[in-house]
Scaffold this motif. Structure first.
Motif, short mmCIF file in Angstrom:
data_model
loop_
_atom_site.label_atom_id
_atom_site.label_comp_id
_atom_site.label_asym_id
_atom_site.label_seq_id
_atom_site.Cartn_x
_atom_site.Cartn_y
_atom_site.Cartn_z
N LEU A 57 0.79 -1.22 0.00
CA LEU A 57 0.00 0.00 0.00
C LEU A 57 0.84 1.29 0.00
N VAL A 58 2.10 1.17 -0.35
CA VAL A 58 2.95 2.36 -0.50
C VAL A 58 3.77 2.25 -1.79
N PRO B 107 6.29 6.23 13.93
CA PRO B 107 4.90 6.64 14.17
C PRO B 107 4.76 8.01 14.82
N THR B 108 5.84 8.57 15.36
CA THR B 108 5.74 9.87 16.01
C THR B 108 5.87 11.03 15.03
N THR B 109 6.20 10.76 13.78
CA THR B 109 6.29 11.84 12.80
C THR B 109 4.91 12.16 12.25
N ARG B 110 4.84 13.20 11.39
CA ARG B 110 3.57 13.64 10.82
C ARG B 110 3.35 13.07 9.41
N PHE B 111 3.95 11.91 9.12
CA PHE B 111 3.85 11.29 7.81
C PHE B 111 2.40 11.15 7.37
N ALA B 112 1.58 10.56 8.22
CA ALA B 112 0.18 10.32 7.85
C ALA B 112 -0.64 11.61 7.88
N ALA C 130 -12.95 -2.53 -1.70
CA ALA C 130 -12.36 -3.82 -2.04
C ALA C 130 -11.04 -4.07 -1.29
N TYR C 131 -10.37 -2.98 -0.91
CA TYR C 131 -9.09 -3.09 -0.22
C TYR C 131 -9.21 -2.84 1.28
N ALA C 132 -10.40 -2.53 1.77
CA ALA C 132 -10.56 -2.09 3.15
C ALA C 132 -10.10 -3.13 4.16
N GLY C 133 -10.50 -4.36 3.99
CA GLY C 133 -10.12 -5.41 4.92
C GLY C 133 -8.62 -5.62 4.96
N ARG D 23 -5.76 -4.89 8.09
CA ARG D 23 -4.76 -5.86 8.56
C ARG D 23 -3.36 -5.26 8.51
N VAL D 24 -3.09 -4.47 7.48
CA VAL D 24 -1.78 -3.81 7.37
C VAL D 24 -1.60 -2.82 8.51
N PHE D 25 -2.63 -1.99 8.76
CA PHE D 25 -2.55 -1.02 9.86
C PHE D 25 -2.35 -1.73 11.20
N ALA D 26 -3.06 -2.84 11.40
CA ALA D 26 -2.93 -3.59 12.64
C ALA D 26 -1.51 -4.11 12.80
N MET D 27 -0.92 -4.54 11.70
CA MET D 27 0.45 -5.02 11.73
C MET D 27 1.42 -3.91 12.15
#
Length: 252
Positions: A139-140, A177-182, A196-199, A203-207
């Protein structure tokens, strides 16, 4: 006294790197698109620390910034924008926007400083990429492509610049995760994870939330410092425990 210009200093790695070099006694020009937007107290009140308006996608802005900086010893290309989402759903205009900053902006800055470096037969360029170049991550795809292009560019550039005593290096930060990337890319990422990609995306975010080792801004700042001051060191420097683990595993 050495002088450094760092792009993308409004937050995250860039700001941490600028502050790190300032504490080491360097003259620091901290490039950012909107210096006036910084809150009071974020940057030191010092003649050795100067925020500079700089948009790496704008040739006029680059020229103006370099005129203000004058002679510099080190350029750090840190400015970049993030992107997370399914490539299928990513407009090509967005892909071009990512490349315009991450890849072409880096190249433009290098080209702009090279005449003064070549004339003095000295200088260092440090390009900040990502641990995404060390191992594929889902996803990147467009973001990874923009950073991988910088890796190839820098490896080739280093060879031709060695003739003039100029060094080109890479710093590869891990997941921070502490940066402002997102946050910085939230508007750009709207609609890039269709149903279609939500699930899969969940799972990727959970990882990512379960990653044991992550990268801190200070680790990237230190890696840039090492790259700038150790001219005989390695061309590529992973920054952060996760990036270093990927590099050791030979995942690239």
């Amino acid at each position: 006294m050495n002088t450094i210009l760092i792009t993308g200093c409004s937050s995250g790695y860039g700001l941490a790197t600028a502050l790190h070099f300032h504490t080491k006694g360097w003259n620091v020009f901290a490039g950012m698109r909107q210096p006036d937007a910084l809150s009071d107290g974020v940057i030191p009140t010092s003649e050795r620390f100067q925020p500079v308006a700089l948009d790496v996608t704008d040739p006029a802005s680059i020229a103006s910034a370099l005129q203000r900086c004058g002679a510099i010893d080190v350029l750090v290309n840190n400015a970049g924008i993030g992107l997370f989402g399914a490539f299928e759903a990513t407009p090509m205009s967005t892909v071009r926007e990512v490349f315009e900053t991450n890849t072409l902006g880096t190249m433009a800055m290098c080209q702009a400083v090279l005449p003064q470096f070549r004339h003095r037969r000295s200088g260092s360029i440090i390009n900040v990429t990502s641990s995404a170049v060390l191992a594929p991550m889902p996803l990147v795809a467009a973001y990874t492509a923009s950073k991988t292009a910088v890796e190839g560019f820098t490896a080739s550039l280093a060879l031709e610049l060695a003739e003039f005593g100029i060094h080109a290096r890479l710093v590869q930060p891990g997941y921070a995760p502490t940066t402002r990337f997102a946050v910085n890319g939230s508007e750009r990422m709207q609609g890039l994870v269709p149903e279609a990609y939500a699930g899969y995306a969940r799972r990727v975010f959970a990882m990512l939330t379960q990653v044991e080792h992550v990268t801190a801004e200070a680790e990237v700042a230190d890696a840039v410092w090492q790259a700038a001051t150790d001219v005989n060191g390695p061309m590529r420097r992973p920054a952060g425990a996760d990036a270093m683990a990927l590099a050791r595993s030979g995942a690239s």
